[in-house]
Motif scaffolding. Structure first.
Motif, short mmCIF file in Angstrom:
data_model
loop_
_atom_site.label_atom_id
_atom_site.label_comp_id
_atom_site.label_asym_id
_atom_site.label_seq_id
_atom_site.Cartn_x
_atom_site.Cartn_y
_atom_site.Cartn_z
N ALA A 16 16.02 54.88 41.53
CA ALA A 16 14.66 54.81 41.58
C ALA A 16 13.85 53.55 41.44
O ALA A 16 12.65 53.34 41.98
N MET A 17 14.74 52.48 40.97
CA MET A 17 14.52 51.17 40.69
C MET A 17 14.12 50.52 42.17
O MET A 17 14.59 51.10 43.19
N ASP A 18 13.37 49.64 42.30
CA ASP A 18 13.25 48.72 43.65
C ASP A 18 14.62 48.38 44.11
O ASP A 18 15.45 48.02 43.48
N LYS A 136 16.10 38.47 37.95
CA LYS A 136 15.20 39.63 38.21
C LYS A 136 15.82 41.02 37.91
O LYS A 136 15.01 41.56 37.47
N ALA A 137 16.88 41.39 38.39
CA ALA A 137 17.47 42.48 38.16
C ALA A 137 17.74 42.70 36.82
O ALA A 137 17.46 43.88 36.23
N LYS A 143 13.69 45.74 30.68
CA LYS A 143 12.21 46.51 30.67
C LYS A 143 12.77 47.85 30.68
O LYS A 143 12.17 48.60 29.76
N ARG A 144 13.49 48.45 31.43
CA ARG A 144 13.62 49.72 31.23
C ARG A 144 14.52 50.26 30.05
O ARG A 144 13.97 51.26 29.52
N GLU A 164 23.24 47.59 23.99
CA GLU A 164 23.06 47.16 25.48
C GLU A 164 22.14 46.17 25.75
O GLU A 164 22.13 45.19 26.73
N LEU A 165 20.95 46.35 24.99
CA LEU A 165 19.90 45.23 25.21
C LEU A 165 20.45 43.75 24.81
O LEU A 165 20.06 42.93 25.70
#
Length: 256
Positions: A16-18, A136-137, A143-144, A164-165
């Motif tokens: 669902a991401m861009d 950017k990815a 952010k997710r 993971e972060l």
């Protein structure tokens, strides 16, 4: 792609991401599925190496510095060295890319002949765009995960998401560092300049009397080395002496 950090379903749908930030491997060259980017100006890294002989090192240095200042550049490194009959000076100059060729021309005006003159340009536009897209990815992915962290319900989920972060943050910092490095190389071109002067230094001559005295000292040194050598092998000399003594006694007894 980093999977959801818990066995529970966080309703985190990467599809669902861009399109720009989906980083699953694909058949594209860079492993990115991205929408066509707008045409961007080329990113070119320009470098040059100049080497020449001069009769006046200070005059040549002053001319180079003048050309550098006029073109808003600066000296990044300056070192000198001297060999048997050559004095060499090496400069590393950083020049705004827009003034690169102007600076080269200004320096060349005061040089009649170059031993070596090399100019190169490396296009890093593709790498630049690729890094920006991947950055950017990763930032969107970060952010997710931050959103998921706020929804975590127990310590295990929190620890897995934070792990993971941490990995994502390391990748982001690495890409930011590489972009910064490329931007520096693109915005400021590098000119390596090596210029030298030949000297006519005559070798030091030695008088005949000095040669004789050196020979006498050499003789004494030779004698010292000889006696030192004897001291090292004295056990062998003693054994040889005893063997000769016993052999002579045996010969005398045999004759009787």
């Amino acid at each position: 792609m980093c999977s959801s950090p818990s066995s529970k379903n966080y309703n985190y749908n990467e599809g669902a991401m861009d399109a720009e930030v989906v980083i699953e491997e694909s058949s594209s060259t860079n492993g990115l599925v991205s929408v066509p980017a707008e045409a961007k100006p080329q990113k070119i890294i320009k470098t040059s190496y100049l080497k020449f002989e001069t009769q006046d090192l200070e005059k040549s240095y002053s001319a180079i510095i003048s050309a550098v200042k006029v073109n808003n550049g600066f000296v990044q490194d300056d070192n000198s060295n001297k060999s048997y009959n050559t004095i060499t000076r090496h400069l590393v100059i950083r020049i705004p890319t827009s003034n690169f060729q102007t600076a080269i021309d200004a320096i060349s005006e005061n040089v009649s002949y170059f031993d070596s003159k090399r100019i190169s340009a490396k296009d890093v536009t593709e790498e630049f765009i690729d890094l920006e897209a991947r950055l950017k990815a990763k930032q969107t992915l970060e952010k997710r995960y931050l959103e998921l962290l706020n929804k975590a319900k127990n310590v295990k989920e929190i620890l897995e998401i934070e792990r993971e972060l941490s990995n994502i943050r390391e990748e982001i910092e690495a890409k930011q560092g590489r972009l910064k490095y490329l931007q520096d190389k693109v915005s400021l071109s590098t000119i390596n300049i090596e210029f030298y002067k030949l000297t006519s230094e005559a070798p030091v001559t030695t008088s005949y009397g000095t040669k004789m005295w050196n020979a006498v000292k050499g003789g004494f040194n030779g004698i010292s080395v000889f006696f030192l050598g004897i001291l090292y092998v004295w056990p062998l000399i003693v054994i040889a002496g005893i063997a000769i003594f016993l052999l002579r006694r045996w010969i005398k007894k045999s004759k009787k």
